[in-house]
Design an enzyme around this catalytic site. Structure first.
Site, PDB file in Angstrom:
ATOM      1  N   LYS A   1     -28.283   8.919 -80.135  1.00 53.74           N
ATOM      2  CA  LYS A   1     -27.728   8.975 -81.516  1.00 53.74           C
ATOM      3  C   LYS A   1     -26.698   9.680 -81.664  1.00 53.74           C
ATOM      4  O   LYS A   1     -26.116  10.483 -80.888  1.00 53.74           O
ATOM      5  CB  LYS A   1     -29.003   9.482 -82.408  1.00 53.74           C
ATOM      6  CG  LYS A   1     -30.303   8.603 -82.362  1.00 53.74           C
ATOM      7  CD  LYS A   1     -29.755   7.029 -82.858  1.00 53.74           C
ATOM      8  CE  LYS A   1     -31.171   6.367 -83.458  1.00 53.74           C
ATOM      9  NZ  LYS A   1     -32.030   5.898 -82.396  1.00 53.74           N
TER      10      LYS A   1
HETATM   11  C1  LIG Z   1     -33.607   5.678 -83.090  1.00 45.82           C
HETATM   12  C2  LIG Z   1     -34.122   4.874 -84.163  1.00 45.82           C
HETATM   13  C3  LIG Z   1     -35.372   5.315 -84.777  1.00 45.82           C
HETATM   14  C4  LIG Z   1     -36.439   5.965 -83.906  1.00 45.82           C
HETATM   15  O1  LIG Z   1     -35.892   7.410 -83.754  1.00 45.82           O
HETATM   16  P1  LIG Z   1     -36.418   8.049 -82.162  1.00 45.82           P
HETATM   17  O2  LIG Z   1     -35.836   9.603 -82.278  1.00 45.82           O
HETATM   18  O3  LIG Z   1     -35.946   7.457 -81.238  1.00 45.82           O
HETATM   19  O4  LIG Z   1     -37.971   7.843 -82.171  1.00 45.82           O
HETATM   20  C5  LIG Z   1     -35.728   4.680 -85.851  1.00 45.82           C
HETATM   21  N1  LIG Z   1     -35.131   3.865 -86.619  1.00 45.82           N
HETATM   22  C6  LIG Z   1     -34.049   3.371 -86.278  1.00 45.82           C
HETATM   23  C7  LIG Z   1     -32.972   2.682 -87.039  1.00 45.82           C
HETATM   24  C8  LIG Z   1     -33.410   3.943 -84.925  1.00 45.82           C
HETATM   25  O5  LIG Z   1     -32.253   3.645 -84.616  1.00 45.82           O
END
Ligand SMILES: *Cc1c(COP(=O)(O)O)cnc(C)c1O
Length: 402
Positions: free
Chosen positions: A186
């Site tokens: 992210k």
């Molecule tokens: C990455 C993501 C999540 C979940 O996040 P994690 O930290 O990987 O559990 C939820 N929603 C969206 C849109 C994402 O891109």
């Protein structure tokens, strides 16, 4: 994106501060931790950056969604409206809450179509959950109006759009609650981590307790703390929070790089008349982690994918073919493949989903290509990439026309 590309000395220094004390837990051990409270500091930094009253860290973005749904009181018998284009975490969190995910078409913004949301509302609907996909915002004004009119909660999944804005307000801070992910890929990373943000004091208190078994975090004796309601363990560790603390200090630099790289690529592709771009309800607030565009047909998109591969272009997706981000390949959801029994009303909802068509979503997703914008590119690399992309799209379009 992603922030791990620029992982460096600051991140190592923050983690080492935690390793020096060995206090890896975010609560307690006041005497041993030498004043080091990484999770607490990161929550403060999130509040400052996002100009929001409360931030609650969690172990992941998925956990953040679970906490958010819990504090909004979502559970058995409830329906949550979510888009067909998102990460699987959206429906996972809803099912974990015991509620029914109601999938709704996206539009040319690649996010929830407000008109489709309106028609999906039933007496059981409790939450509308837009997902700010690929770095940019859903159409929040009309969605907020719908929520107000029907007395629903607006929960923003801003996991992919950290530090993006909508009419000057940070994404995630506009609805009743908002969620972020700081997983490894992210915009900023903790390794693993997430956060729930809200301006509501009562929701914030509930999030604080719920993410730690119901602990009230009052006094200095954990064993003596009250538990006004049941919770769970979604606590982030100090090691993960330390990484995030170093990363969040660099968010403005990250966004600047992304925006510079994206504008070079977008300008180049805009020379091709057949290409249209994803609609951005507020272009100034785009966090610029992706460049998303549409080809005139699914065939043209497929040929573009082939041409990109032949040209050695990496880090792009046509989500129509993706197992994780688009409803078309979510067979495990449509067939209710769980390890444990689901409630009858949830099963009924999933059976309806299996029969449902999403022609409008198919229309956009099948023609879409989304390119990741990397932080580590040099400007020369971006320009070379822009040139290659334009050549490849032209080649693909020429083949499509014959
Ligand atoms: C990455 C993501 C999540 C979940 O996040 P994690 O930290 O990987 O559990 C939820 N929603 C969206 C849109 C994402 O891109």
């Amino acid at each position: 994106m992603p922030g791990f590309e620029l992982f460096g000395d600051e991140e190592r220094r923050e983690v080492n501060e935690v390793l020096e004390t060995g206090i890896l837990m975010r609560y307690g051990f006041d005497g041993l931790r030498k004043g080091r409270w990484k999770a607490r500091e990161l929550e403060q930094a999130l509040q400052d950056k996002l100009q929001v009253k409360h931030a609650q860290l969690t172990t992941s973005g998925t956990a953040a969604l679970s906490v958010a749904l819990a504090i909004l009181g979502v559970g058995a018998g409830d329906e949550v409206i979510m888009p067909t284009f998102t990460f699987v975490a959206s429906f996972e969190a809803i099912l974990m809450a015991g509620a029914t995910p109601v999938l709704v078409d996206i539009d040319d913004s690649l996010t929830l179509d407000p008109a489709a949301v309106e028609t999906a509302i039933t007496p059981r609907t409790k939450v509308v959950m837009p997902v700010h996909m690929c770095g940019a915002m859903a159409d929040l004004d009309p969605l907020r109006t719908i929520c107000e009119r029907h007395n629903l909660y607006l929960l923003e999944d801003a996991c992919q759009a950290f530090a993006g804005t909508y009419h000057g307000q940070y994404l995630g801070t506009i609805g009743h609650a908002g969620c972020f992910s700081f997983d490894f890929v992210k915009t900023i990373t903790c390794g693993e981590g997430g956060a729930v943000v809200t301006n509501d004091d009562d929701l914030a208190r509930k999030a604080d307790y719920f993410a730690d078994h119901g602990h009230t975090h009052e006094g200095t004796d954990r064993g003596a703390e009250d538990h006004p309601f049941m919770g769970y363990n979604f606590r982030i560790s100090e090691l993960n929070a330390a990484v995030g603390l170093a990363q969040i200090r660099r968010i403005d630099e990250f966004l600047q790089i992304q925006r510079r790289h994206k504008s070079i690529l977008k300008k180049a592709l805009a020379e091709i008349p057949e290409i249209t771009f994803r609609r951005l309800p507020d272009e100034a607030g785009d966090s610029a982690t992706f460049l998303s565009f549409f080809l005139p047909s699914a065939e043209a998109a497929n040929r573009t994918v082939e041409a990109f591969r032949e040209a050695g272009i990496d880090a792009f997706w046509n989500y129509y073919e993706n197992n994780w981000h688009y409803v078309r390949k979510w067979e495990h959801l449509k067939d209710a493949k769980t390890l444990y029994p689901l409630a009858p009303d949830v099963l009924t909802g999933l059976r309806t989903l299996k029969e449902k068509r999403f022609d409008q979503s198919d229309h956009y997703i099948s023609r879409n290509i989304s390119c990741l914008i990397k932080l580590s590119w040099t400007e020369d690399e971006v320009r070379a990439r822009a040139h290659k992309m334009v050549e490849a799209v032209r080649k693909a379009l020429a083949k499509t026309n014959t």
